[in-house]
Design an enzyme around this catalytic site. Structure first.
Site, PDB file in Angstrom:
ATOM      1  N   ASP A   1      -6.626 -19.777  82.674  1.00 10.97           N
ATOM      2  CA  ASP A   1      -6.068 -18.864  81.691  1.00 10.97           C
ATOM      3  C   ASP A   1      -5.051 -19.627  80.852  1.00 10.97           C
ATOM      4  OD1 ASP A   1      -7.420 -16.532  82.442  1.00 10.97           O
ATOM      5  OD2 ASP A   1      -6.015 -16.154  84.058  1.00 10.97           O
TER       6      ASP A   1
ATOM      7  N   GLU B   1     -14.491 -50.378 121.778  1.00  7.26           N
ATOM      8  CA  GLU B   1     -14.459 -50.239 123.233  1.00  7.26           C
ATOM      9  C   GLU B   1     -15.874 -50.331 123.817  1.00  7.26           C
ATOM     10  OE1 GLU B   1     -12.235 -46.682 124.307  1.00  7.26           O
ATOM     11  OE2 GLU B   1     -11.089 -46.887 122.458  1.00  7.26           O
TER      12      GLU B   1
ATOM     13  N   ASN C   1     -13.268 -46.778 118.760  1.00  7.72           N
ATOM     14  CA  ASN C   1     -14.107 -46.384 119.895  1.00  7.72           C
ATOM     15  C   ASN C   1     -15.357 -47.263 119.984  1.00  7.72           C
ATOM     16  OD1 ASN C   1     -12.217 -44.423 120.230  1.00  7.72           O
ATOM     17  ND2 ASN C   1     -13.596 -42.682 120.023  1.00  7.72           N
TER      18      ASN C   1
ATOM     19  N   ASP D   1      -5.901 -13.298  87.131  1.00  5.37           N
ATOM     20  CA  ASP D   1      -4.780 -12.451  87.529  1.00  5.37           C
ATOM     21  C   ASP D   1      -5.147 -10.967  87.603  1.00  5.37           C
ATOM     22  OD1 ASP D   1      -5.096 -12.009  84.830  1.00  5.37           O
ATOM     23  OD2 ASP D   1      -3.135 -12.805  84.251  1.00  5.37           O
TER      24      ASP D   1
ATOM     25  N   ASP E   1     -10.948  -9.898  87.416  1.00  2.00           N
ATOM     26  CA  ASP E   1     -11.186 -11.335  87.585  1.00  2.00           C
ATOM     27  C   ASP E   1     -11.695 -11.657  88.987  1.00  2.00           C
ATOM     28  OD1 ASP E   1     -10.357 -11.992  85.033  1.00  2.00           O
ATOM     29  OD2 ASP E   1      -8.273 -12.297  85.613  1.00  2.00           O
TER      30      ASP E   1
END
Length: 930
Positions: free
Chosen positions: A339, A714, A711, A645, A649
């Site tokens: 707007d 590992e 990870n 608003d 809308d």
């Protein structure tokens, strides 16, 4: 039995609730009633108790594996004679409990953040208290309050209407009826079903049109909504795309690592053999620990917490997200439909020009302070016409102007209407003229017809006063006010007035026409919009609403980020185009014009899709046009945010990918429809929110990349150590034929606990490293972990695994390298080697945290901007020193003290990941520059 309130007069109901309809309750009475009746809230399902939420942390299948491992370990300990303490079982139990506590704390923080956001987005209502209109949280409404209702309001409580003017209420949430119900304050003679109680309004419904006042008769569980649902449960939301992707990744990794764990356990069992229950349990624990370590089970909790923290940061900057996962979409926005009034402009409407038949009146002053000078060009007749115009505009008005305790002037209501209230004090005689009339009825402003009108009387004289869009109002006029008389409006004069309106629009003014006529008997019988005919044109006003200083900068920033700004306004197309050029929405020299609602009506959906590609300004549009614009942009594969608003809308906001409700001027219905509420109604805040959304999404990618690559490291360390260790001749000095297991189960779990959560959370609040607004929006269907990111994750994991293998080769006899095994005795070689690899892997993951902060930028760029990351890294490093050097932790985790050479090797190993990633990033930057 007491008759229902809808069968009694409004006066009787007001008397029973002990309230003066003209003044409302006093603040003291409202506070006393709130204490007596309680807050105006529906009961919700009881919150899950803390102990149950804590137990839920153990519901993960991977945790079940660890719990099973604890039981098996204890059984083995008993079977072996229960000598000493069951160290493995105790260590795993402590890690499982610590993991649960961490998850519980993270979940609590995320829930508290969401609760705080809910408070920010709570529904508000306007009530009459102490004789003044007051905005209160709907939860604070009490029986006897006078509800003041207008278009777009969410009805905060059940009430009996006192007055209703063109009031229509959408009651589908209660009755299922899709059409809005026309309301009246007239008592009903008989008991009727809920849907036919036209003089009642109900909590949870919405005002679709008109205005009215009602005395509150029921709050909380005493409302119709409360009677229908004595207990409301939250509906389960579908997981967001990001949640679904993470769940899918976790499941895929889980299946992959189970296969790897089985292979590793099988390889160890076949090569080493299983000569005792204890050895079998050790192999099982290693496999279980590997499975747990490979899958980032804490990822969902960290994700929710990071989103919650990020959204709270946005809320402090006036952008309140109602749903955490809307941030995913916010970072992808490619079009911002905004707007004009209040969003791109200051929303400080100041009436500057009055143009009437006899001349022009100019007013000075800015803002809402009723101060300023008057310059009259046209003599006494022009002054008289200006007084009539301003008085008519003030009578046909619902705004309020007041001075606060701090001496500042403020308004309640529409800023455009408030401009008339301010102007009346600048021109002598207007306020007195307004006082002559009392208002009898109103046909409220409607966004479709773009007009409002009222019926007022002065003694026996009744008149209709109207104001609205000049081009629309002019079409309903047949005469023009000249001094104290009127003259017919000819076609030539209409053309001349249209040119005057056009000139005002070209100067950037918002224009509003004012008209009146003598009322007829039919008007007094039932006043509505049908009275807007045969009016007398008084004149047009020019209202200035200067652009926000920061708006042009924000629009340029959005453009640089690949985001198109579209201005949508109800203003005159010339005014809209002028302001759009001033703000940079339309480039200088461009021939682009504003597309009007009438233009849109003439376009098919296919034609509109083509038009929206090249149009940035829309004028004289209705809410229905907004919805078509959103749909057309989405059909063109755009990710659309839409501001709004008014109550009408709401459909466009719901249809948009991100609906943005105005926090100051927005109606409650609009706030409920939007995903984001703009606390300051400022366009620059939208752009800042998009920036923050991109930063949050970047941070999510950072910690996911970090967790998965760590990870993966590992898994690679254990897998490569078991599979390739024997091949290259690595051996346990005490048992040369056995396969060396690079890490113990407790060490794997320690790495998972220490290096996962702290740095991952710290990266979740990382400040902006790369300029996120210098790249195009992310495609909405773009996966968070794409092929490139998987390549980086796997590459980093392999570097960790291979580096660990090299360290084993350095610290154990056999293999290709060797060299460090002679620094310690044969009986310590395996423990030292395993501790060195264990520590090296921790260091590699901590250095990986620095790498993961940017996909392209060097780790040394903005190296010290995240204090939380450094605290987590230093804390993890200190914990690792403790687990290596402190005797009772050595016993628990199977470590031994290291000398400075082995510590240097471990830290140097960590640097290999940093060097590898720096090379990869440098190559990518060079390729991008080419």
């Amino acid at each position: 039995m007491t008759a229902p309130v809808y069968t009694r007069s409004a006066e009787e109901v007001a008397h029973e609730t002990a309230v003066d309809p003209g003044r409302g309750l006093t603040s003291e009475e409202a506070a006393e009633r709130l204490a007596r009746y309680g807050p105006n809230e529906l009961r919700c399902a009881e919150a899950e108790p803390a102990w149950r939420r804590f137990l839920r942390q153990f519901a993960d299948p991977l945790i079940h594996l660890l719990l099973a491992a604890i039981v098996i370990s204890l059984v083995a300990w008993f079977a072996e004679g229960a000598a000493g303490l069951p160290v493995d079982a105790l260590v795993i139990a402590v890690i499982v409990i610590a993991n649960a506590v961490l998850g519980f704390v993270q979940e609590n923080k995320a829930e508290n953040a969401v609760a705080a956001l809910s408070d920010m987005t709570a529904t508000h209502s306007t009530v009459l208290r102490d004789g003044r209109l007051t905005d209160v949280a709907s939860s604070q409404i009490v029986p006897g309050d006078i509800l003041v209702l207008s278009e777009g309001d969410a009805v905060g409580a059940d009430g009996r209407l006192l007055t209703a003017s063109s009031l229509r209420v959408q009651e589908a949430s209660l009755t299922g009826e899709s059409e809005a119900v026309e309301k009246s304050a007239t008592p009903l003679s008989d008991e009727v079903p809920l849907g036919d109680r036209v003089n009642m309004v109900y909590k949870g419904t919405a005002v679709a049109r008109g205005v009215g006042r009602a005395v509150v008769t029921g709050t909380g569980m005493d409302t119709e909504m409360g009677r229908i649902a004595t207990l409301l449960d939250e509906t389960q939301r579908d997981p967001s795309p990001l949640q679904q992707e993470i769940a899918k990744i976790s499941k895929m990794l889980g299946l992959l690592v189970v296969v790897i764990a089985i292979v590793v356990m099988g390889a160890v069992a076949l090569v080493n053999g299983v000569d005792s229950l204890e050895e079998g349990v050790d192999i099982l624990l290693m496999g279980v620990s590997l499975a747990v370590a490979a899958v980032p089970e804490g990822l969902p909790a960290i994700l929710s917490l990071v989103l919650a923290i990020g959204v709270q940061v946005m809320a402090r900057r006036n952008a309140v997200m109602k749903d955490l996962h809307s941030v995913e979409t916010l970072g992808s926005v490619s079009v911002i439909c905004s707007d004009k009034t209040g969003t791109l402009t200051r929303n400080e409407m100041t009436l500057r020009e009055i143009v009437t038949a006899s001349g022009r009146v100019r007013l000075t002053g800015t803002g809402y302070a009723p101060e300023g000078d008057v310059e009259i060009d046209g003599g006494d007749e022009a002054a008289a016409e200006a007084r009539r115009l301003l008085a008519s505009g003030v009578i046909a008005n619902n705004a309020q102007l007041s001075r606060g305790d701090d001496g500042q002037w403020g308004i309640q209501g529409d800023p455009t209407e408030a401009a008339f209230l301010v102007a009346q004090h600048k021109l002598e005689g207007v306020a007195e003229r307004v006082g002559w009339y009392e208002r009898d009825a109103e046909a409220p402003f409607d966004s479709d017809r773009k007009l409002m009108s009222v019926l007022g009387h002065r003694e026996d004289q009744h008149r209709v006063f109207a104001k609205g869009a000049p081009d629309v109002l002019l079409g309903k006029c047949v005469q023009e006010q000249v001094g104290r008389g009127q003259r017919p409006l000819t076609d030539e004069r209409r053309d001349e007035l249209s040119r005057t309106i056009e000139r005002l629009s070209e100067q950037g003014y918002r224009t509003l026409g004012v008209a009146w006529r003598e009322a007829e008997d039919a008007d007094r019988d039932g006043f509505d919009e049908s009275a807007e005919h045969d009016l007398v044109w008084v004149g047009v006003v020019g209202i200035i609403d200067p652009p926000r200083d920061e708006a042009a900068t924000a629009i340029a920033e959005a453009h640089g980020a690949g985001i198109k700004t579209v201005m949508i306004t109800g203003d005159h197309p010339v005014t809209a185009a002028r302001i759009a050029r001033d703000l940079g929405i339309i480039e200088d020299g461009s021939s682009q014009r504003a597309v009007t609602g009438r233009d849109l009506d003439a376009l098919s959906d296919g034609e509109l899709t083509d038009v929206v590609r090249r149009t940035s300004v829309y004028a004289r549009v209705s809410p229905e046009h907004k919805l078509r614009i959103v749909d057309a942009l989405q059909a063109d594969k755009q990710i659309v945010s839409m501001t709004g608003d008014g109550v009408n809308d709401a459909p466009a906001l719901k249809s948009a990918d991100i609906g943005i409700a105005m926090g100051i001027t927005g109606t409650e219905v609009t706030k409920e429809a939007g995903e984001m509420i703009l606390g300051d109604d400022n366009y620059a805040t939208i752009v800042a929110a998009v920036r923050q959304g991109r930063v949050i999404f970047d941070n999510i990618k950072k910690f996911i990349r970090y967790l998965l690559s760590s990870n993966m490291g590992e898994v690679a360390t254990v897998f490569l150590g078991v599979v390739l260790g024997s091949f290259i001749g690595l051996a346990d000095p005490g048992n040369p034929g056995a396969t060396v297991v690079p890490l113990l189960a407790t060490q794997i779990l320690w790495i998972n606990l220490v290096t996962d959560s702290g740095p991952a959370l710290a990266m979740g609040v990382d400040p902006e490293i790369d300029d996120v607004m210098h790249r195009k929006p992310r495609a909405h269907d773009e996966r968070i972990i794409d092929g490139h990111m998987w390549g980086r994750i796997i590459g980093t994991g392999l570097v960790m695994g291979l580096t660990s293998l090299v360290i084993y080769d350095l610290t154990l006899p056999g293999g290709f390298l060797g060299g460090l095994e002679h620094l310690v005795g044969t009986d310590q070689q395996l423990d030292v080697a395993r501790t060195t690899v264990f520590t090296s892997l921790v260091m590699m993951q901590l250095f990986n945290a620095l790498n993961s902060r940017s996909d392209m930028g060097s780790a040394f760029h903005h190296l010290f901007t995240n204090k939380w990351l450094w605290l987590s890294i230093l804390g993890a490093a200190a914990a690792q020193v403790a687990v290596v050097q402190v005797p009772f932790l050595q016993h628990a985790f199977g470590t031994t003290s290291l000398d400075w050479i082995h510590w240097a090797v471990a830290v140097g190993a960590g640097l290999t990941v940093l060097v590898y990633e720096e090379i990869v990033k440098a190559v990518r930057r060079a390729a991008t520059r080419r």
